[in-house]
Write a protein that holds these residues in place. Structure first.
Motif, mmCIF file in Angstrom:
data_model
loop_
_atom_site.group_PDB
_atom_site.id
_atom_site.type_symbol
_atom_site.label_atom_id
_atom_site.label_comp_id
_atom_site.label_asym_id
_atom_site.label_seq_id
_atom_site.Cartn_x
_atom_site.Cartn_y
_atom_site.Cartn_z
ATOM 1 N N THR A 132 35.924 36.171 34.159
ATOM 2 C CA THR A 132 37.167 35.597 33.632
ATOM 3 C C THR A 132 37.777 36.600 32.673
ATOM 4 O OG1 THR A 132 36.293 33.338 33.813
ATOM 5 C CG2 THR A 132 38.223 33.681 32.395
ATOM 6 N N VAL A 133 39.008 37.046 32.957
ATOM 7 C CA VAL A 133 39.656 38.066 32.133
ATOM 8 C C VAL A 133 41.125 37.724 31.945
ATOM 9 C CG1 VAL A 133 38.098 39.914 32.877
ATOM 10 C CG2 VAL A 133 40.211 39.490 34.145
ATOM 11 N N GLU A 134 41.733 38.388 30.958
ATOM 12 C CA GLU A 134 43.176 38.336 30.778
ATOM 13 C C GLU A 134 43.811 39.475 31.579
ATOM 14 O OE1 GLU A 134 45.144 36.201 29.055
ATOM 15 O OE2 GLU A 134 43.382 34.956 28.598
ATOM 16 N N ALA A 135 45.060 39.278 31.987
ATOM 17 C CA ALA A 135 45.766 40.324 32.722
ATOM 18 C C ALA A 135 45.771 41.620 31.916
ATOM 19 C CB ALA A 135 47.196 39.886 33.025
ATOM 20 N N GLY A 136 45.394 42.715 32.560
ATOM 21 C CA GLY A 136 45.310 44.001 31.885
ATOM 22 C C GLY A 136 43.902 44.398 31.505
ATOM 23 N N GLU A 137 42.946 43.449 31.554
ATOM 24 C CA GLU A 137 41.557 43.762 31.237
ATOM 25 C C GLU A 137 40.817 44.275 32.471
ATOM 26 O OE1 GLU A 137 40.850 40.684 27.492
ATOM 27 O OE2 GLU A 137 39.994 40.204 29.459
ATOM 28 N N THR A 138 39.624 44.833 32.233
ATOM 29 C CA THR A 138 38.882 45.532 33.272
ATOM 30 C C THR A 138 37.631 44.759 33.686
ATOM 31 O OG1 THR A 138 39.671 47.689 32.522
ATOM 32 C CG2 THR A 138 37.663 47.675 33.834
ATOM 33 N N VAL A 139 37.361 44.771 34.976
ATOM 34 C CA VAL A 139 36.149 44.194 35.541
ATOM 35 C C VAL A 139 35.257 45.326 36.046
ATOM 36 C CG1 VAL A 139 35.222 42.799 37.435
ATOM 37 C CG2 VAL A 139 37.246 42.028 36.201
ATOM 38 N N ARG A 198 40.913 47.496 36.881
ATOM 39 C CA ARG A 198 41.855 46.866 35.952
ATOM 40 C C ARG A 198 42.585 45.739 36.687
ATOM 41 N NH1 ARG A 198 45.062 48.187 31.289
ATOM 42 N NH2 ARG A 198 47.190 47.386 31.454
ATOM 43 N N MET A 199 42.489 44.538 36.158
ATOM 44 C CA MET A 199 43.080 43.359 36.789
ATOM 45 C C MET A 199 44.423 43.056 36.123
ATOM 46 S SD MET A 199 40.720 42.923 38.944
ATOM 47 C CE MET A 199 41.425 41.477 39.733
ATOM 48 N N GLU A 200 45.501 43.250 36.847
ATOM 49 C CA GLU A 200 46.833 43.129 36.249
ATOM 50 C C GLU A 200 47.597 41.892 36.676
ATOM 51 O OE1 GLU A 200 49.228 46.564 36.470
ATOM 52 O OE2 GLU A 200 47.676 47.935 35.792
ATOM 53 N N TRP A 201 47.191 41.273 37.769
ATOM 54 C CA TRP A 201 47.974 40.168 38.318
ATOM 55 C C TRP A 201 47.209 38.860 38.169
ATOM 56 C CZ3 TRP A 201 52.757 41.721 39.896
ATOM 57 C CH2 TRP A 201 52.914 43.083 40.122
ATOM 58 N N PRO A 202 47.806 37.846 37.539
ATOM 59 C CA PRO A 202 47.139 36.549 37.372
ATOM 60 C C PRO A 202 46.765 35.928 38.716
ATOM 61 C CG PRO A 202 49.078 36.711 35.971
ATOM 62 C CD PRO A 202 49.134 37.881 36.901
ATOM 63 N N GLY A 203 45.653 35.196 38.712
ATOM 64 C CA GLY A 203 45.201 34.543 39.929
ATOM 65 C C GLY A 203 43.688 34.599 40.035
ATOM 66 N N GLY A 245 28.476 42.307 49.009
ATOM 67 C CA GLY A 245 28.780 40.962 48.541
ATOM 68 C C GLY A 245 30.026 40.955 47.692
ATOM 69 N N TYR A 246 30.387 39.777 47.217
ATOM 70 C CA TYR A 246 31.574 39.639 46.375
ATOM 71 C C TYR A 246 31.405 38.441 45.463
ATOM 72 C CZ TYR A 246 32.724 36.291 50.059
ATOM 73 O OH TYR A 246 32.680 35.244 50.957
ATOM 74 N N GLN A 247 32.292 38.359 44.459
ATOM 75 C CA GLN A 247 32.248 37.273 43.495
ATOM 76 C C GLN A 247 33.675 36.948 43.056
ATOM 77 O OE1 GLN A 247 29.257 37.931 40.576
ATOM 78 N NE2 GLN A 247 29.755 36.131 39.355
ATOM 79 N N SER A 248 33.929 35.705 42.730
ATOM 80 C CA SER A 248 35.266 35.287 42.316
ATOM 81 C C SER A 248 35.534 35.694 40.870
ATOM 82 C CB SER A 248 35.423 33.771 42.455
ATOM 83 O OG SER A 248 35.364 33.375 43.806
ATOM 84 N N VAL A 249 36.728 36.226 40.634
ATOM 85 C CA VAL A 249 37.174 36.604 39.297
ATOM 86 C C VAL A 249 38.533 35.955 39.047
ATOM 87 C CG1 VAL A 249 37.916 38.497 37.806
ATOM 88 C CG2 VAL A 249 35.937 38.798 39.298
ATOM 89 N N THR A 250 38.657 35.289 37.910
ATOM 90 C CA THR A 250 39.911 34.630 37.537
ATOM 91 C C THR A 250 40.623 35.446 36.476
ATOM 92 O OG1 THR A 250 39.008 32.441 38.042
ATOM 93 C CG2 THR A 250 40.946 32.532 36.615
ATOM 94 N N VAL A 251 41.912 35.700 36.729
ATOM 95 C CA VAL A 251 42.734 36.493 35.810
ATOM 96 C C VAL A 251 43.823 35.591 35.239
ATOM 97 C CG1 VAL A 251 44.160 38.549 35.534
ATOM 98 C CG2 VAL A 251 42.307 38.532 37.227
ATOM 99 N N ALA A 252 43.865 35.480 33.914
ATOM 100 C CA ALA A 252 44.869 34.660 33.243
ATOM 101 C C ALA A 252 45.953 35.546 32.661
ATOM 102 C CB ALA A 252 44.221 33.837 32.139
ATOM 103 N N GLY A 253 47.172 34.982 32.522
ATOM 104 C CA GLY A 253 48.255 35.748 31.929
ATOM 105 C C GLY A 253 49.593 35.330 32.477
#
Length: 375
Positions: free
Chosen positions: A165-172, A219-224, A234-242
């Protein structure tokens, strides 16, 4: 001619747009195959320095241009090197490519050289994309297996994605461990994906029993909510807020072009928030990111962005801009096409956000009885 009878590695330094940084030394070892492949400068852009390293100097090409530098250096195979199957150049730098006789030299397109052969190498640089940076290039030499039953068996495991779970602009950060359980050398390409689109990749070369952890930062820039992972692992779900900034439309100006021509892909980015926001758009072709544009969108406004992408091979290609479908481009064949007769637009296989720091590029040859990379 650059030669070395006792070195496993023959190093070459390529300064891209920056000359104020000293040559760095590479640690080398000894091996009986070190004479098999040599590099030799063949243009004013290439020379041997005091450390017997090949220096490629493109300082004169600053600015937003795309250029082809022909006959820069040669890759030569020794007269007695009769067990070499292929040679290619491996790297992850966008906007830079190496060509031989109009075909790119890459893991998917290799040079097949016989003993005594010498191949002249062209270098293409698109400064719309390539920036002053420090990266590593590897000239890979593939040898015939000494024993036919020696094969690699490389698998990835232990995927981790953090945070989720990150804010837009943060890095995973995404990690995975690759291990070779076979009895021979082998290579594997680790591909970072976001909702199935390849956004980054790394080449892993492992000997029998060896393992290596591969790490990506995104870097996750787009909310969703996105499925982020490594292809085949494999993969995992990441939620981006903003703020709900979005690509509201993506279109292609001309859906049918001729091989060698450029297609214009237009996108509109909408910012419904009350402050100016910066976002990086990614152009993907057949599920692989090939170009990026960073734009600033005014508060409660829109911004139009245009990508230009050339296509050299006939076929039909699916185009997206940051996950938004733009349609397809159909590329028709043109007789007698020669890539060296034109200037190139962005041509990377996987586009990364260009590093901002200035630096130098290393070019090196690695050789072993089957596979070997400089890392």
């Amino acid at each position: 001619m650059l030669s070395s009878r006792t070195l496993l590695v023959m190093a070459a330094v390529c300064f891209l747009f920056t000359l104020a940084i000293p040559t760095a030394a590479l640690t080398v070892g000894e091996d009986e195959t070190s004479d098999d492949v040599v590099l030799e400068p063949t243009s004013s852009y290439a020379e041997l320095d005091g450390s017997n390293e090949l220096v490629l100097d493109f300082d004169g090409f600053n600015g937003n241009t795309a250029f082809v530098t022909r006959d820069v250096f040669t890759i030569s195979v020794g007269e007695d090197a009769d067990n070499i199957e292929a040679v290619w150049i491996d790297h992850d730098v966008e906007g830079v490519a190496f060509y031989a006789d109009g075909s790119e030299i890459a893991p998917e397109s290799r040079l097949e050289l016989s003993p005594g052969d010498s191949q002249t190498i062209d270098v293409t640089v698109d400064t719309h994309v390539a920036k002053s940076t420090t990266e590593t290039f590897t000239v890979v030499v593939e040898y015939e297996d000494e024993e036919d039953d020696q094969e690699s068996d490389i698998d990835g495991s232990s995927l981790s994605v953090s945070p989720t779970t990150v804010e837009a602009g943060e890095t995973v950060t995404v990690n995975a461990t690759y291990r070779n359980d076979g009895d021979g050398w082998g290579v594997e390409t680790a591909r970072l994906t976001v909702d199935g689109t390849v956004v980054d990749q790394r080449t892993v070369a492992l000997s029998s029993g060896e393992k290596q952890t591969v790490s990506f930062e995104r870097r996750m820039e787009w909310p969703g909510t996105y499925e982020i992972g490594i292809e085949g692992v494999g993969y995992q779900s990441v939620t981006v807020a903003g703020p709900q900034v979005e690509v509201s439309s993506a279109t292609i100006d001309d859906a049918t072009i001729t091989a060698g021509e450029t297609a214009d892909v237009r996108a509109t980015v909408r910012n419904p928030s009350d402050r100016r926001i910066e976002r990086t758009l990614e152009l993907s072709v057949d599920g692989i990111v090939v170009d990026t544009r960073t734009v600033s969108i005014p508060a409660n406004g829109e911004r139009a962005v245009t990508f230009q992408r050339s296509f050299d091979e006939p076929g039909t290609y699916a185009i997206e801009v940051s996950g938004v479908d733009a349609g397809t481009v159909t590329v028709e064949e043109r007789a007698g096409f020669d890539i060296r007769n034109r200037e190139l637009s962005p041509m990377t296989t996987a586009a990364l956000a260009p590093p901002a720091t200035a630096g130098l590029l290393f070019l090196a040859i690695a050789a072993n009885r089957r596979w070997s990379f400089v890392r």
